[in-house]
Design an enzyme around this catalytic site. Structure first.
Site, PDB file in Angstrom:
ATOM      1  N   GLU A 161      -0.326  18.853  21.721  1.00  0.00           N
ATOM      2  CA  GLU A 161      -0.748  18.212  20.477  1.00  0.00           C
ATOM      3  C   GLU A 161      -2.204  18.577  20.212  1.00  0.00           C
ATOM      4  O   GLU A 161      -3.043  18.497  21.112  1.00  0.00           O
ATOM      5  CB  GLU A 161      -0.611  16.684  20.544  1.00  0.00           C
ATOM      6  CG  GLU A 161       0.815  16.171  20.604  1.00  0.00           C
ATOM      7  CD  GLU A 161       0.893  14.652  20.476  1.00  0.00           C
ATOM      8  OE1 GLU A 161      -0.071  14.052  19.934  1.00  0.00           O
ATOM      9  OE2 GLU A 161       1.896  14.073  20.914  1.00  0.00           O
TER      10      GLU A 161
ATOM     11  N   GLU B 173       1.985  10.405  26.363  1.00  0.00           N
ATOM     12  CA  GLU B 173       0.748   9.626  26.309  1.00  0.00           C
ATOM     13  C   GLU B 173       0.850   8.234  26.944  1.00  0.00           C
ATOM     14  O   GLU B 173       0.719   7.210  26.258  1.00  0.00           O
ATOM     15  CB  GLU B 173       0.259   9.518  24.861  1.00  0.00           C
ATOM     16  CG  GLU B 173      -0.173  10.853  24.286  1.00  0.00           C
ATOM     17  CD  GLU B 173      -0.905  10.747  22.953  1.00  0.00           C
ATOM     18  OE1 GLU B 173      -1.007   9.624  22.405  1.00  0.00           O
ATOM     19  OE2 GLU B 173      -1.381  11.784  22.455  1.00  0.00           O
TER      20      GLU B 173
END
Length: 414
Positions: free
Chosen positions: A335, A233
């Protein structure tokens, strides 16, 4: 739970030469790591997969094991002596190195261990994704930084247990040097500014990647590690990620392949190198790569923060049913969860205690989409400290009857 005899059988199977494939002479030369979920060189088009009986990644993230997110594991955070601290950096700095090291080493062994791996097997899961911080390589930590020490020993022991059980293992650089996001404990610190996007910290991250890749290829416990993610991320929709794509990704890719060349790793046993996909918003990750062999892509899909989706049961299920998450090539939804927006999560309509039927259907819809459009999925997370709220915990959702113990029994609502 599995019986002891079945566990012995699984362990024996996982440690055998053909552990990643059905016994098939046509694939005898294919190395166990390379054909995890992708065709190996010379095997394009094969329908063989690394785990007999499943052709999709079905896994869980080991969140808050090696990198804490205090909000999701608050009681364990307190038990580790860190209550009131924002991040691991803050806890170690304020509690002292020796005390913190003792507490974190106890946490690692207590929080997720062999018992959890056995339970994951009993739920037909085949993959674990392990978020790691750069401070695992302790020589990279400078005098201004504060992180727990000793994590490598438990990581090595843990991946050995996972390899013995036949899990496919993804290692993820979740906490980058300098922090890739501001005020995000998942980076290991609660930084006011990002410090990752410069040559100094890119080079530190690459040194970490070289180090862990060498360990993977030279240490037996890591034999089932098949993929490494360059950074979790990074910033999205931000100019800073220009150098991420044109400098860090190409240099990191080359560095990993150079380590493998120096170790004479054969082409069928090389790691898959994973980057966040274009859907994350950091641009085309392979835009500046000269070679994309054995690359893979990570997609994170959280409805909780997607304001473009109407917040209703029907909308969530219909959107999930048609959700194509494949954008750049071999992709994994690395995720996702059952969490919903903050302003509705405690209302009767979205209550986890009264809306189990909806959450079961939504879980099935997401599984349907991710297995239809990608190589599979890794749920966030395995375990949390959120009490009866199972929306972030695979383990708790199974215990609540929302996720079936046998994934083959899922009935798609799509």
């Amino acid at each position: 739970m599995l019986t002891s005899s079945l566990l012995v059988a699984i362990a024996a199977f996982a440690s055998s030469a053909q552990a990643w494939l059905p016994s098939d002479a046509s694939n005898a030369a294919v190395n166990k790591r390379s054909l995890g979920l992708f065709p190996a060189p010379g095997q394009e088009g094969t329908d063989k997969r690394w785990l007999p009986g499943s052709d999709k990644i079905r896994g869980v993230n080991l969140g808050s094991l090696f990198i804490f997110e205090p909000w999701i594991s608050s009681s364990e955070w307190a038990a580790t002596g860190c209550e009131g601290q924002n991040s691991e950096f803050d806890c170690v700095m304020n509690k002292g190195q020796d005390t913190a090291d003792t507490n974190f080493q106890a946490h690692w062994r207590r929080f997720i261990n062999e018992t959890d791996l056995n339970e994951m097997i009993s739920y037909n899961l085949n993959t674990i994704r392990i978020p790691l911080g750069y401070w695992l390589k302790e020589s990279l930590v400078d005098s201004s930084e504060h992180f727990p020490k000793g994590g490598l020993d438990y990581l090595t022991e843990f991946v050995g247990w996972a390899s013995d059980r036949g899990f496919y293992i993804i290692l993820d650089l979740h906490g980058a040097p300098g922090a890739q996001q501001t005020k995000q404990p998942f980076t290991g610190q609660y930084a006011d500014t990002v410090g990752f996007y410069n040559d100094y910290n890119y080079n530190r991250a690459i040194e970490w990647l070289e180090w862990i890749v060498d360990i993977v290829h030279t240490t037996d416990e890591y034999r089932n590690v098949g993929m490494i993610e360059l950074v979790n991320e990074p910033l999205n929709w931000d100019n800073a990620v220009g150098t991420l794509r044109d400098t860090f990704y190409p240099n990191a890719y080359k560095a990993i392949r150079t380590i493998e060349d120096n170790l004479s790793v054969n082409s069928a046993d090389r790691l898959h190198i994973q980057m966040m996909s274009s859907l994350w918003g950091s641009g085309n990750p392979v835009e500046h790569l000269d070679d994309t062999t054995f690359t893979a892509f990570d997609d994170h899909r959280y409805f909780k923060w997607d304001t473009s989706i109407e917040v209703s049961h029907d909308s969530y299920i219909s959107t999930s049913c048609s959700d194509d998450r494949n954008s750049d090539g071999p992709s994994i939804v690395g995720e996702w969860s059952l969490a919903v927006p903050d302003d509705v999560e405690s209302t009767d309509e979205w209550s986890p205690s009264t809306q189990q039927d909806f959450y079961s259907k939504w879980f099935a819809a997401q599984v349907h989409a991710y297995e239809s459009s990608t190589l599979g999925w890794v749920f966030w997370s395995w375990t949390t400290d959120l009490g009866d709220d199972y929306r972030w915990s695979y383990k708790a959702a199974v215990e609540a009857g929302v996720i079936p113990t046998d994934l083959s029994t899922i009935s798609s609502p799509c």
